[in-house]
Design an enzyme around this catalytic site. Structure first.
Site, PDB file in Angstrom:
ATOM      1  N   CYS A   7     -10.238  50.331  11.326  1.00 34.45           N
ATOM      2  CA  CYS A   7     -10.109  49.652  12.622  1.00 34.45           C
ATOM      3  C   CYS A   7      -9.694  48.194  12.469  1.00 34.45           C
ATOM      4  CB  CYS A   7     -11.413  49.736  13.408  1.00 34.45           C
ATOM      5  SG  CYS A   7     -12.840  49.038  12.592  1.00 34.45           S
ATOM      6  N   HIS A  29     -13.777  48.367  22.644  1.00 35.84           N
ATOM      7  CA  HIS A  29     -14.368  47.029  22.625  1.00 35.84           C
ATOM      8  C   HIS A  29     -14.232  46.325  23.971  1.00 35.84           C
ATOM      9  CE1 HIS A  29     -13.971  47.927  18.351  1.00 35.84           C
ATOM     10  NE2 HIS A  29     -14.998  47.124  18.199  1.00 35.84           N
TER      11      HIS A  29
END
Length: 757
Positions: free
Chosen positions: A638, A689
């Site tokens: 990520c 997020h």
């Protein structure tokens, strides 16, 4: 001899900034109270630095979310869709950081990427045709005046224009050069205003100088700085670099009229030799000699050996980088004295700078004697059996058989998954209830039986819900885990754990990196209990979830007396034992996360393989090399740029790789296609997020974009990261939309139940 630091941890001694900001996000406090709390935190930090004896203090190193975003906001580098929102400036700022979904509109967050070779993340500035660079913010000026009001003179800190452009993303065929004139005008305006307010120095952070630089890069740097340095408005300018040496730019930099130059003597492999070739007498050298990225005590004798070779007339002792990357203080830890004496967190590093200054000035030789005695102690006993095992590893230990193409066929038959199989990355929301139960168990307020029953209920509820919405490969949710690295470290010999060693990763997200104290071995099974339980509760496949050796290493504070390669291999052998135990318990898909693979990649391309990939990739292969061909190995990565290491990622020899793509506009897909990437892939189809919930149409469009570049039989559908930081309602809404989108695409492909065989 004088001292300074590049920056100080802004989260606070007890993560005050995190809790304060999250209250604002939950609408429990207003902007006035948020700003007042932040102001109090800044004042506490300045007073602490002043009391510690640091001579030159920074300001504007504080940020609500990210210093790169702060700089972009100061300079009006704000996407048009955000600038037009009917929101306050602070809420526009947070919209860029987290995304926004509400009455004012629906905005995706800016791309989030790794900050050079750290676990900190920055928001990439977006330069558009509509971008009009000008000074619009006041934060840098207000914080300078705050310190002034306390009777403290500070050196404001700002990301320099070269690094800002290097980190930016450009739309509409724009280039960095297009924004040079406007940036020069804006920075000169900042110079003038700071000087008017009484500032003497300004620190311009240019860490991009430590990377490989082309002649075009150097030309851009000069195009920015030659006019800036010609009109400094009476300010003294410190060019601050960190995370390496500036070998490509050293001669250029020292020839320009900077007043101070900050160099990294910790990670800068050639910094000492560069300075020994000559350093201008009319400049001050800010020597980064105390490690800002690790928690071990400074070896004064080694530091002095470097400092005493420097042919400079005016020297300031500093940290190698901002102390943002280490915890706040050891004062809140409960390690035994014999252990604690080896550690220095941010507060203790202030004292190390003062100590070195005292020793160099000839005022306190006893400080050196005491430090030498510390480093003369034998800290640990070597595990000779483990060292021998590693020394005897052969190529066969790192090679999985049969080759990927044959495994892919065997796994398709064994697993019988539909086209575009859906799954998640591993974790589900760590609710207040989950955290409370874990804390009660840790404090022995509830029995192990009661805690296990709670975890089992959580797993059962989420397994049932995943089945209900139609996910194809399930996860148990990781409710028993506090952190993807700390949890493993707590079950491995050789690790220590701080009580309050929090470090900012991004925004309000903090991590508590474990400390590698000695040699690492697995003493008992770590994840098998709950993975096996979850699989026993359903006929669907449940993934086993592990953290890979490179990520555990990169998200820990490593030893300085053992090579990273050796440590990675110790970890790989430990995780290999866990993989084989999971397989023996009937876990048919095992995900071994390497979220931080890119993190420690050397910033100079010439060092990528020899210094890192030549051991990092084999360490991962060692973990899974002994499993059966029908066991499918997944990995996840990520928030990094992967396009330039695609071949190395393919060489990991995993069967499926999922990665963040939603914040990077799916850029990696073109490179996957160009490199003939063989591994199956799961590009994240939405950004976890951000609190916003993507619609079915949005996810459908994303999947269609991916399918234009990835064959359907190679594609998995998943979010871009784990979901433990998200709330339950948004998680369920987003994943429901994900499964609906996948089903819709399958229908369009006329293969609603087509097997991957």
């Amino acid at each position: 001899m004088t001292t300074t630091i590049i920056g100080f941890p802004r989260i606070g001694e007890h993560r005050e900034l995190k809790f304060l900001t999250e209250k604002y996000f939950r609408h429990e406090i207003d902007e006035e109270k948020l700003q007042a709390g932040a102001k109090a935190l800044r004042q506490k930090h300045w007073q602490q630095l002043h009391t510690a004896g640091i001579d030159y203090l920074p300001s504007n190193d504080f940020s609500f979310y990210d210093q790169t975003l702060d700089t972009a906001f100061l300079l009006n580098i704000i996407p048009e869709e955000v600038s037009q929102l009917e929101l306050s400036d602070l809420d526009k700022y947070f919209a860029l950081a987290r995304g926004y979904q509400g009455p004012a509109g629906d905005i995706k967050a800016l791309p989030m990427k790794k900050w050079f070779n750290t676990n900190y993340h920055y928001l990439a500035p977006k330069f558009e045709k509509q971008t009009t660079i000008k000074v619009r913010g006041a934060k840098i000026f207000q914080e300078f005046q705050e310190a002034q009001a306390l009777g403290i003179d500070t050196r404001p800190v700002l990301i320099g224009p070269f690094t800002l452009l290097s980190l930016g993303e450009f739309s509409d065929d724009l280039q960095a050069q297009d924004f040079v004139p406007a940036l020069i005008r804006a920075y000169q305006e900042i110079f003038t205003k700071l000087k008017t307010l009484g500032a003497d120095w300004l620190q311009l952070d240019e860490p991009a100088l430590v990377k490989d630089l082309t002649p075009a890069d150097l030309a851009l740097f000069c195009a920015l700085y030659e006019p800036l340095l010609a009109q400094k408005a009476g300010l003294k300018l410190l060019l601050q670099t960190y995370f390496g040496d500036i070998r490509d730019a050293y001669e250029t930099v020292i020839d320009l009229p900077f007043d101070g130059i900050g160099l990294d003597f910790v990670e800068g492999l050639q910094t000492l030799e560069l300075v020994k070739t000559g350093f201008p007498a009319d400049k001050i050298l800010f020597a980064g000699i105390v490690n800002g990225k690790n928690i071990w005590r400074n070896n004064y004798q080694k530091s002095l050996a470097i400092l005493q070779q420097l042919p400079v007339e005016d020297l300031v002792l500093s940290t190698s980088c901002s102390l943002l990357h280490v915890p706040y203080t050891t004062a809140n830890e409960n390690f035994e004295p014999a252990i604690l004496e080896h550690f220095a967190f941010a507060t203790e590093k202030l004292q190390e700078l003062v100590d070195l200054s005292e020793i160099l000035s000839g005022n306190n030789s006893q400080l050196l004697t005491q430090n030498q005695a510390l480093f003369a102690k034998k800290r640990i006993q070597e595990n000779t059996a483990l060292a021998t095992k590693i020394a005897n590893l052969t190529e066969a230990d790192f090679t999985r058989t049969p080759v990927f193409a044959k495994r892919e066929s065997l796994q398709a038959q064994a697993l019988n998954l539909p086209l575009l199989p859906t799954t998640t990355i591993g974790s589900f929301p760590q609710t207040r209830e989950v955290k409370q139960a874990r804390a009660q168990y840790k404090r022995q307020e509830i029995t192990e039986t009661a805690y296990d029953a709670f975890i089992a209920n959580q797993i059962n509820d989420w397994l049932a819900w995943q089945t209900e919405i139609g996910l194809d490969v399930l996860v148990h949710g990781e409710f028993e885990r506090n952190d993807m690295v700390e949890y493993f470290g707590q079950n491995l010999a050789g690790y220590l754990f701080s009580q309050n060693g929090w470090v900012q990763s991004y925004g309000t997200r903090g991590v508590k990196p474990p400390i590698i104290w000695g040699d690492i071995q697995r003493e008992q099974a770590i994840t098998v209990k709950w993975s096996a339980y979850a699989q026993s509760q359903t006929d669907k496949i449940v993934k086993g979830m592990l953290t890979g050796p490179v990520t555990i290493l990169n998200w820990s504070f490593p030893r300085e007396d053992l090579s990273l390669k050796e440590t990675a291999l110790q970890l790989a052998l430990a995780i290999q034992d866990e993989v084989l135990d999971l397989e023996a318990q009937g876990i048919r898909i095992i995900q071994i996360d390497e979220a931080a693979l890119r993190e420690k990649l050397p910033l100079r391309k010439s060092d990528w393989y020899s210094e890192y990939l030549d051991w990092a990739i084999p360490a991962f292969r060692l973990v899974h090399s002994q499993v059966q061909p029908t066991t499918q190995i997944h990995t996840h990565m990520c928030y990094s740029q992967f396009t330039d290491i695609i071949q190395a990622i393919d060489d990991m020899d995993a069967d499926v790789i999922s990665f963040e793509a939603s914040r990077s506009n799916l850029e990696i897909l073109d490179e996957l296609k160009a490199q003939h990437f063989q591994t199956q892939v799961g590009p994240g189809v939405y950004d976890i997020h951000s609190p916003r919930v993507p619609s079915v149409a949005e996810i459908t469009n994303t999947i269609e974009e991916i399918l234009a570049k990835v064959p359907a039989n190679k594609l998995w559908i998943n979010p871009d990261c784990g979901l433990k930081t998200r709330g339950v309602p948004e998680t369920k809404a987003s994943l429901t939309n994900l499964t609906m989108a996948a089903k819709e695409i399958r229908t369009k492909l006329s293969a609603p139940v087509t097997s991957r065989r």
